[in-house]
Design a protein around this motif. Structure first.
Motif, PDB file in Angstrom:
ATOM      1  N   HIS A 261     -17.599  -9.372 -52.230  1.00  0.00           N
ATOM      2  CA  HIS A 261     -18.341  -9.234 -53.481  1.00  0.00           C
ATOM      3  C   HIS A 261     -19.820  -8.965 -53.216  1.00  0.00           C
ATOM      4  N   VAL A 262     -20.445  -8.335 -54.179  1.00  0.00           N
ATOM      5  CA  VAL A 262     -21.902  -8.259 -54.209  1.00  0.00           C
ATOM      6  C   VAL A 262     -22.360  -9.123 -55.372  1.00  0.00           C
ATOM      7  N   LEU A 263     -23.377  -9.967 -55.131  1.00  0.00           N
ATOM      8  CA  LEU A 263     -23.896 -10.897 -56.132  1.00  0.00           C
ATOM      9  C   LEU A 263     -25.385 -10.646 -56.328  1.00  0.00           C
ATOM     10  N   TYR A 264     -25.836 -10.779 -57.572  1.00  0.00           N
ATOM     11  CA  TYR A 264     -27.266 -10.630 -57.832  1.00  0.00           C
ATOM     12  C   TYR A 264     -27.639 -11.425 -59.072  1.00  0.00           C
ATOM     13  N   PRO A 265     -28.901 -11.854 -59.166  1.00  0.00           N
ATOM     14  CA  PRO A 265     -29.320 -12.716 -60.276  1.00  0.00           C
ATOM     15  C   PRO A 265     -29.303 -11.992 -61.620  1.00  0.00           C
ATOM     16  N   HIS A 266     -29.040 -12.734 -62.682  1.00  0.00           N
ATOM     17  CA  HIS A 266     -29.037 -12.168 -64.032  1.00  0.00           C
ATOM     18  C   HIS A 266     -30.397 -11.593 -64.388  1.00  0.00           C
ATOM     19  N   ASN A 267     -31.466 -12.259 -63.970  1.00  0.00           N
ATOM     20  CA  ASN A 267     -32.791 -11.816 -64.413  1.00  0.00           C
ATOM     21  C   ASN A 267     -33.259 -10.558 -63.700  1.00  0.00           C
ATOM     22  N   ARG A 268     -32.428 -10.023 -62.818  1.00  0.00           N
ATOM     23  CA  ARG A 268     -32.824  -8.779 -62.144  1.00  0.00           C
ATOM     24  C   ARG A 268     -31.788  -7.680 -62.337  1.00  0.00           C
TER      25      ARG A 268
END
Length: 295
Positions: A261-268
């Motif tokens: 998976h690739v994960l990233y923050p909601h605010n970005r």
């Protein structure tokens, strides 16, 4: 300047980062403290450290400034090609073998984007440590992040033809007790290999061997020399399986593949550079991964 001093730990380091003098840095901090009516930093001749108020101010200020920088970049990217720094992290072996070629292709395609990549098997805190994205193999583990699947990775047991000629091939996981196994100490339980029974139930099989490495590539190298059986990800074994350097064993007992998976923050999630890389990786791994082909 306050953020730079906090992160550099000194006025000199902050001044160098922002292209000014340490005297000017000190003046700016004094002016800020005067405007706020509170001391933010304790100063000595040797060090600078935050007061309680300074630490609280930093914790609230840092995400606001990060968000402002992201907003500025997004606005610029409306009329310009995406630009700016991208920080991402990926597991060591998958990162060096699989992500590095993909990221190099991405870097060549988008020359205005800077890549700052950390390969580590430590599970980093994406938000707290300032990463834009993380690549995870297996369970994502952080429900506070946006998660997109890239591909799946099988874990395979392999051995060299020379080893099999001398010792025979295991017909069931229980036969592994009679074989020399090369232990990957990166596994949560290195001496217990995961399998599925013919009924589909999970089972852990105890294994042993005289060779132990904390790296799947090293385990595979030992296996290709006929030193024993190795349990490694398919992306590590793919080339050796295609060339015949090793043979796949116990395929009907393999566990379900691990998802990448690739994960990233909601605010970005709206940052053009982040969205661009995520879409690039999703498209790259949309088809059957190359390591699964030809064996």
């Amino acid at each position: 300047m306050f953020l730079a001093v906090m992160e550099a730990g000194s006025f000199t380091g902050a001044a160098e980062k922002l292209g000014t003098s340490s005297g000017q840095a000190s003046k700016l901090l004094s002016r800020l403290e005067s405007e706020l009516g509170v001391r933010l930093l304790n100063r000595t001749t040797r060090s600078v450290s935050p007061t309680e108020a300074g630490r609280a101010y930093y914790d609230r200020l840092k995400p606001l400034v990060d968000e402002l920088e992201t907003l500025d970049l997004d606005i610029r990217n409306i009329s310009q090609s995406p630009r700016g720094r991208l920080r991402l992290t990926a597991p060591l072996t998958f990162g060096t073998l699989e992500m590095a070629p993909a990221l190099n292709e991405f870097a060549a395609r988008y020359p205005d984007i800077e890549l700052d990549v950390t390969f580590t098997d430590r599970v980093v805190n994406v938000v707290d440590e300032g990463f834009d994205l993380a690549i995870r193999v297996g369970r994502p583990g952080d429900s506070s992040l946006i998660i997109r699947k890239l591909c799946a990775v099988r874990i395979v047991v392999v051995a060299a033809p020379a080893y099999l000629e001398m010792h025979g091939a295991p017909e069931a996981p229980s036969d592994l007790e009679h074989h020399a196994c090369i232990i990957d100490t990166n596994f949560r339980e290195p001496n217990r290999w995961p399998f599925r029974t013919q009924q589909g139930d999970a089972e852990m099989v105890n294994v042993s061997g005289r060779i132990r490495y904390s790296n799947a590539e090293a385990c595979l190298q030992a296996a290709t020399l006929g030193l024993g059986l190795a349990c490694v990800p398919a992306f590590v074994a793919g080339d050796a399986l295609r060339s015949g350097g090793v043979t796949r064993l116990l395929s009907s007992y393999e566990t379900e593949p691990y998802d990448v998976h690739v994960l990233y923050p909601h605010n970005r999630h709206l940052a053009a550079k982040v969205r661009l890389l995520v879409d690039f990786l999703v498209e790259r791994y949309r088809q059957t991964p190359h390591w699964e082909q030809g064996w």
